[in-house]
Scaffold this motif. Structure first.
Motif: not given
Length: 399
Positions: A240, A159, A200-201, A192-197, A155, A206
């Protein structure tokens, strides 16, 4: 793996070189027994050198295998879990079933690193020449088993520059080595770039290129300290849905998979990861079966990504937990998973395995019967058992 935080396709033309060209991250040579095998896969025309044929680890594995019964070979393909922090009790569990590995969950972690090291030393003491693998999910962030691991997880690392990932995994690998852990299921190679997956974290990037750089860095960081694992092949980022409670499915084309999901796995393989974990994920353009039960996906991994190391399933109980009738029989699931090409089967069990409707002895019996009936070639069991014997023996000779 539950976090408890707490048809084959001719159109596929991916090569490791192409994937690495996309990602730009070939880093270093493989380490360990499985790493040596994976490295050899990249040079199919190479002839064995005298050093290779005299490999003492391989020689030991061959000799040990020759003295094992079929039942012992099959049992060695299991990695199980048993709750508790009593090293002697855990050693009894290992000896009782003759398993090739144990996975530590949160209920196996005592109060201090020293206590965990002592516990693991006791658990693996029965056969110092061939210790079982001791695995853990230590990703950092959402999936952290060790209370004293405050290092950043995906997470945060996604970045940061790739060097930060290498540093974090090097330090994490040191913590695990000191505690007697030998396998980390810690590198999420999904993208994945989908925060809903739900994943994702836990992804290290991404985009395919960003994930590949950090996957490679994580494997490089762990090298020489723990065996690295890439998960969840062929990639959990395309849906997701959570594979702990369902069988996520995607109709993604093979060409898109090649571009979007394969590069981080290719990068991790090039970096020398010793294990690849198969997810319970359906990519219907390749196979209607979950990848963990899919021979086509295993061929893609070996033939197209050049991987020859150890493969392991995600927790096999997750198939049953999907509630789908076709996965209700754990014995049949085990047979299909090994027939598909997995080297090792993972089961996270409660204190009483029967409470989960599972009997390790029955699993072994079912696989032995499947070998007898021809559903699984005996030569395949031998090859899998030998591969794991080499990986385990390498642990002893490094001491």
């Amino acid at each position: 793996m539950r976090s408890r935080r707490g048809t084959r396709t001719a159109a596929l033309a991916l090569t490791v070189a192409a994937a690495v060209a996309v990602t730009g991250c070939a880093t270093g040579a493989p380490s360990g027994a499985a790493g040596r095998t994976a490295s050899a896969a990249h040079s199919s025309t190479a002839t064995p050198s005298p050093t290779a044929t005299a490999d003492p680890v391989a020689a030991y594995a061959r000799a040990r295998l020759a003295n094992m019964t079929l039942r012992q070979k099959v049992a060695s393909l299991l990695m199980l879990h048993q709750p508790g922090t009593d090293g002697s009790a855990l050693r009894g569990f290992v000896d009782r079933y003759g398993v090739g590995g144990m996975i530590l969950m949160g209920d196996n972690i005592p109060a201090s690193p020293a206590a965990l090291a002592a516990q693991n030393a006791t658990m693996t003491a029965s056969d110092p020449e061939l210790p079982p693998l001791v695995a853990i999910d230590e990703e950092g962030g959402d999936v952290t088993r060790l209370p004293w691991d405050s290092l950043p997880g995906a997470d945060a690392l996604k970045s940061e520059p790739p060097a930060a990932t290498q540093t974090a995994f090097a330090q994490r690998g040191a913590l695990l080595k000191q505690a007697g852990v030998t396998v980390n299921f810690g590198t999420v190679a999904d993208t994945t770039a989908d925060p809903g997956s739900f994943i994702f974290d836990r992804v290290l990037g991404t985009t395919p290129a960003a994930a590949a750089e950090r996957v490679s860095a994580s494997v490089t960081g762990e090298r020489g300290q723990v065996y690295s694992t890439l998960k969840h092949f062929p990639g959990h980022g395309e849906t997701e849905a959570d594979s702990h409670t369902s069988i996520p499915a995607t109709g993604l084309s093979v060409a898109d998979w090649q571009t979007r999901d394969a590069p981080p796995f290719a990068a991790g393989i090039t970096a020398g990861a010793e294990l690849v974990m198969f997810g319970h994920l359906v990519y219907s353009a390749v196979d209607a079966a979950p990848a963990s039960l899919s021979a086509p996906w295993h061929r893609i991994l070996s033939d197209r990504l050049g991987y020859r190391g150890v493969t392991i399933t995600d927790d096999m109980r997750m198939l049953q937990d999907s509630g789908l009738a076709q996965y209700a029989d754990q014995r049949e699931n085990a047979i299909q998973a090994l027939a598909a090409g997995n080297t090792m089967l993972l089961y996270v069990l409660p204190a009483d395995p029967a409470a989960a409707g599972l009997d390790p002895d029955a699993l072994v019996d079912a696989v032995v019967a499947a070998v007898g009936s021809g559903r699984i070639p005996a030569a395949q069991i031998d090859a899998d058992a030998r591969k794991l014997l080499e990986l385990r023996r390498s642990l002893a000779v490094k001491e």
